[in-house]
Design a protein around this motif. Sequence first.
Motif, PDB file in Angstrom:
ATOM      1  N   ILE A   1       0.876  -1.169   0.000  1.00 30.36           N
ATOM      2  CA  ILE A   1       0.000   0.000   0.000  1.00 30.36           C
ATOM      3  C   ILE A   1       0.909   1.214   0.000  1.00 30.36           C
ATOM      4  CG2 ILE A   1      -1.882   1.202   1.140  1.00 30.36           C
ATOM      5  CD1 ILE A   1      -2.586  -1.616   0.165  1.00 30.36           C
ATOM      6  N   ALA A   2       0.980   1.911  -1.126  1.00 29.42           N
ATOM      7  CA  ALA A   2       1.876   3.058  -1.281  1.00 29.42           C
ATOM      8  C   ALA A   2       1.116   4.333  -0.964  1.00 29.42           C
ATOM      9  CB  ALA A   2       2.440   3.088  -2.694  1.00 29.42           C
ATOM     10  N   GLY A   3       1.295   4.816   0.262  1.00 33.16           N
ATOM     11  CA  GLY A   3       0.540   5.951   0.764  1.00 33.16           C
ATOM     12  C   GLY A   3      -0.450   5.473   1.813  1.00 33.16           C
ATOM     13  N   VAL A   4      -0.030   5.507   3.077  1.00 29.97           N
ATOM     14  CA  VAL A   4      -0.837   4.898   4.142  1.00 29.97           C
ATOM     15  C   VAL A   4      -1.619   5.989   4.871  1.00 29.97           C
ATOM     16  CG1 VAL A   4      -0.843   3.196   5.991  1.00 29.97           C
ATOM     17  CG2 VAL A   4       1.035   3.224   4.369  1.00 29.97           C
ATOM     18  N   GLY A   5      -2.598   6.556   4.166  1.00 36.88           N
ATOM     19  CA  GLY A   5      -3.479   7.538   4.768  1.00 36.88           C
ATOM     20  C   GLY A   5      -4.841   6.933   5.048  1.00 36.88           C
ATOM     21  N   LEU A   6      -5.878   7.750   4.934  1.00 35.59           N
ATOM     22  CA  LEU A   6      -7.234   7.282   5.222  1.00 35.59           C
ATOM     23  C   LEU A   6      -7.651   6.146   4.295  1.00 35.59           C
ATOM     24  CD1 LEU A   6     -10.002   7.682   6.704  1.00 35.59           C
ATOM     25  CD2 LEU A   6     -10.588   9.231   4.831  1.00 35.59           C
TER      26      LEU A   6
ATOM     27  N   VAL B   1       0.909  -7.553   4.274  1.00 32.03           N
ATOM     28  CA  VAL B   1       0.654  -6.215   3.746  1.00 32.03           C
ATOM     29  C   VAL B   1       1.767  -5.279   4.212  1.00 32.03           C
ATOM     30  CG1 VAL B   1      -0.926  -4.261   3.676  1.00 32.03           C
ATOM     31  CG2 VAL B   1      -1.835  -6.596   3.766  1.00 32.03           C
ATOM     32  N   THR B   2       2.449  -4.677   3.247  1.00 31.57           N
ATOM     33  CA  THR B   2       3.515  -3.728   3.545  1.00 31.57           C
ATOM     34  C   THR B   2       3.033  -2.313   3.270  1.00 31.57           C
ATOM     35  OG1 THR B   2       5.265  -5.308   3.006  1.00 31.57           O
ATOM     36  CG2 THR B   2       5.853  -2.975   2.931  1.00 31.57           C
ATOM     37  N   GLY B   3       3.268  -1.410   4.199  1.00 34.79           N
ATOM     38  CA  GLY B   3       2.935  -0.012   4.008  1.00 34.79           C
ATOM     39  C   GLY B   3       4.152   0.770   3.562  1.00 34.79           C
ATOM     40  N   TYR B   4       3.997   1.532   2.480  1.00 32.20           N
ATOM     41  CA  TYR B   4       5.082   2.394   1.993  1.00 32.20           C
ATOM     42  C   TYR B   4       4.639   3.842   2.094  1.00 32.20           C
ATOM     43  CZ  TYR B   4       7.886   5.097  -1.262  1.00 32.20           C
ATOM     44  OH  TYR B   4       8.662   6.072  -1.822  1.00 32.20           O
ATOM     45  N   ASP B   5       5.485   4.671   2.700  1.00 31.90           N
ATOM     46  CA  ASP B   5       5.171   6.091   2.824  1.00 31.90           C
ATOM     47  C   ASP B   5       6.470   6.833   3.098  1.00 31.90           C
ATOM     48  OD1 ASP B   5       2.166   7.553   3.549  1.00 31.90           O
ATOM     49  OD2 ASP B   5       3.999   8.699   3.889  1.00 31.90           O
ATOM     50  N   ALA B   6       6.575   8.035   2.551  1.00 32.92           N
ATOM     51  CA  ALA B   6       7.781   8.826   2.795  1.00 32.92           C
ATOM     52  C   ALA B   6       7.806   9.404   4.202  1.00 32.92           C
ATOM     53  CB  ALA B   6       7.878   9.952   1.766  1.00 32.92           C
TER      54      ALA B   6
ATOM     55  N   ARG C   1       7.931   0.343   4.862  1.00 29.30           N
ATOM     56  CA  ARG C   1       9.095   0.749   4.080  1.00 29.30           C
ATOM     57  C   ARG C   1       8.984   2.241   3.793  1.00 29.30           C
ATOM     58  NH1 ARG C   1      13.163  -3.259   2.944  1.00 29.30           N
ATOM     59  NH2 ARG C   1      12.113  -5.292   3.120  1.00 29.30           N
ATOM     60  N   ALA C   2      10.116   2.943   3.896  1.00 22.38           N
ATOM     61  CA  ALA C   2      10.135   4.385   3.657  1.00 22.38           C
ATOM     62  C   ALA C   2      10.779   4.749   2.329  1.00 22.38           C
ATOM     63  CB  ALA C   2      10.872   5.099   4.792  1.00 22.38           C
ATOM     64  N   THR C   3      11.370   3.776   1.649  1.00 25.47           N
ATOM     65  CA  THR C   3      11.979   4.035   0.344  1.00 25.47           C
ATOM     66  C   THR C   3      11.638   2.888  -0.593  1.00 25.47           C
ATOM     67  OG1 THR C   3      14.034   2.961   1.063  1.00 25.47           O
ATOM     68  CG2 THR C   3      13.921   5.366   1.259  1.00 25.47           C
ATOM     69  N   PRO C   4      11.465   3.180  -1.897  1.00 23.56           N
ATOM     70  CA  PRO C   4      11.232   2.097  -2.855  1.00 23.56           C
ATOM     71  C   PRO C   4      12.511   1.293  -3.062  1.00 23.56           C
ATOM     72  CG  PRO C   4      11.435   4.189  -4.004  1.00 23.56           C
ATOM     73  CD  PRO C   4      11.485   4.503  -2.537  1.00 23.56           C
TER      74      PRO C   4
ATOM     75  N   ALA D   1       0.593  13.981  -5.703  1.00 22.38           N
ATOM     76  CA  ALA D   1       1.736  13.090  -5.476  1.00 22.38           C
ATOM     77  C   ALA D   1       1.606  11.763  -6.207  1.00 22.38           C
ATOM     78  CB  ALA D   1       1.905  12.837  -3.975  1.00 22.38           C
ATOM     79  N   LEU D   2       0.467  11.517  -6.844  1.00 22.57           N
ATOM     80  CA  LEU D   2       0.199  10.194  -7.408  1.00 22.57           C
ATOM     81  C   LEU D   2       1.140   9.862  -8.569  1.00 22.57           C
ATOM     82  CD1 LEU D   2      -1.736   8.005  -6.589  1.00 22.57           C
ATOM     83  CD2 LEU D   2      -3.414   8.914  -8.197  1.00 22.57           C
ATOM     84  N   ALA D   3       1.280  10.784  -9.524  1.00 21.40           N
ATOM     85  CA  ALA D   3       2.156  10.527 -10.675  1.00 21.40           C
ATOM     86  C   ALA D   3       3.624  10.415 -10.251  1.00 21.40           C
ATOM     87  CB  ALA D   3       1.972  11.604 -11.734  1.00 21.40           C
ATOM     88  N   PRO D   4       4.160  11.326  -9.401  1.00 18.90           N
ATOM     89  CA  PRO D   4       5.539  11.140  -8.933  1.00 18.90           C
ATOM     90  C   PRO D   4       5.734   9.817  -8.190  1.00 18.90           C
ATOM     91  CG  PRO D   4       4.809  13.380  -8.495  1.00 18.90           C
ATOM     92  CD  PRO D   4       3.601  12.624  -8.966  1.00 18.90           C
ATOM     93  N   LEU D   5       4.736   9.410  -7.410  1.00 18.76           N
ATOM     94  CA  LEU D   5       4.829   8.129  -6.707  1.00 18.76           C
ATOM     95  C   LEU D   5       4.952   6.985  -7.707  1.00 18.76           C
ATOM     96  CD1 LEU D   5       4.544   6.353  -4.125  1.00 18.76           C
ATOM     97  CD2 LEU D   5       2.067   6.426  -4.503  1.00 18.76           C
ATOM     98  N   ALA D   6       4.121   7.007  -8.740  1.00 17.36           N
ATOM     99  CA  ALA D   6       4.170   5.957  -9.756  1.00 17.36           C
ATOM    100  C   ALA D   6       5.538   5.912 -10.430  1.00 17.36           C
ATOM    101  CB  ALA D   6       3.068   6.180 -10.791  1.00 17.36           C
ATOM    102  N   ARG D   7       6.101   7.085 -10.719  1.00 18.35           N
ATOM    103  CA  ARG D   7       7.423   7.122 -11.357  1.00 18.35           C
ATOM    104  C   ARG D   7       8.503   6.565 -10.439  1.00 18.35           C
ATOM    105  NH1 ARG D   7       5.225  12.059 -13.541  1.00 18.35           N
ATOM    106  NH2 ARG D   7       6.083  13.318 -11.841  1.00 18.35           N
TER     107      ARG D   7
END
Length: 370
Positions: free
Chosen positions: A20-25, A43-48, A66-69, A87-93
């Motif tokens: 899950i890239a972006g662990v918000g609501l 389930v791994t949570g990824y967030d900066a 995880r804090a880094t890809p 932040a969605l497109a930069p996250l995908a990149r």
Amino acid sequence: MTASPPGPATPAPLFEQAAIAGVGLIGGSVALGLRQRLLARRVTGYDADVQVLQEAQALGVVDDVRATPGEWLRACDLVVLAAPMRALAPLARDLAPFLSPTALVTDVGSVKAGIAAELEALGVRNFVPGHPMAGSERGGVTHARAALLENAVWVLTPTDHTPLTALSRVRTLVEHLGAAPVVMPPDAHDGLVATVSHLPYLASLALTHLVARDERLSLLAAGGFRDLTRVASGDPRMSRDMVVENRAALRNALARFRRQLERLEADLDQPEELLAAAQEGKRTRDSLPVVKRSLLPPKHDLVVAVPDQPNQIGAVTQALGAAGVNIKDIEVLAIREEGGAIRLGLESVEDVRRASEILNAAGFEVRGRG
């Protein structure tokens, strides 16, 4: 001495490793749904934001963080992009170079055309754009809950390049999370949400600005004003990014809205016409699925993994009945070849705790939500 028979086998999940890239609501709610409904083994949570990751892990939203890809992503067979719109497109990149070519990828953004084009340009083959029509003015992982997605419409917007197998798999995931999938093109989705989501946000801003400019109005603002302006309490930056991303469709919606206001203004001199408009408005509002859903009482649920063998549901209900635990509702969530899960609606948080202990002792895997 005779060995005791083994307990029931846990059914295979839909996914072995989900990210899950972006662990918000919303991302947190998806993560909880995957875990509570036994849909992913891990389930791994990824967030900066490291603090967000710490909160998510402490709350049991994810198994690890995880804090880094990096190379860890290659083991993920499901990746959910759940960052804010900007932040969605930069996250995908950032993530794309590390994704497995067979990974199923989806997102939860509220505007679809842009992210669909972005993922195609990145060469992510198994991407299915998605948008769960669920949310709250209270953001962040601390307010995440699997129930947020239950009975929600979840729009899937495949493009001409979306593999049918990927669309089918995401549709299955959405159904297993308790939501109702609806499929439409990205541009059609963006036009519709401009009217039902982004336009109400701008309308609520306009109303709150009227009050801000006359303090007497704030003294008289009651429940109706509060309900109409609820969405103005959302995160200002995220809301700004959402409506700006969809500005072309939103301008069309605003033009239609102005015409409706002008018609109602004219009806002020025609009471019968205004009454007809009011009656139509009441009928439409009362028939909305979200209004009916809001009348449902809160549930105390327990999800139980069951193998695809005879009398497994009976074994669960008999064990709880013998202990005096009253089951108020039962629902089959998913049955796969290896088995599936059932949801038990119980009377209280205490019943959830007792039932968990009883079924764990009997060899069942359970996940509770009080």
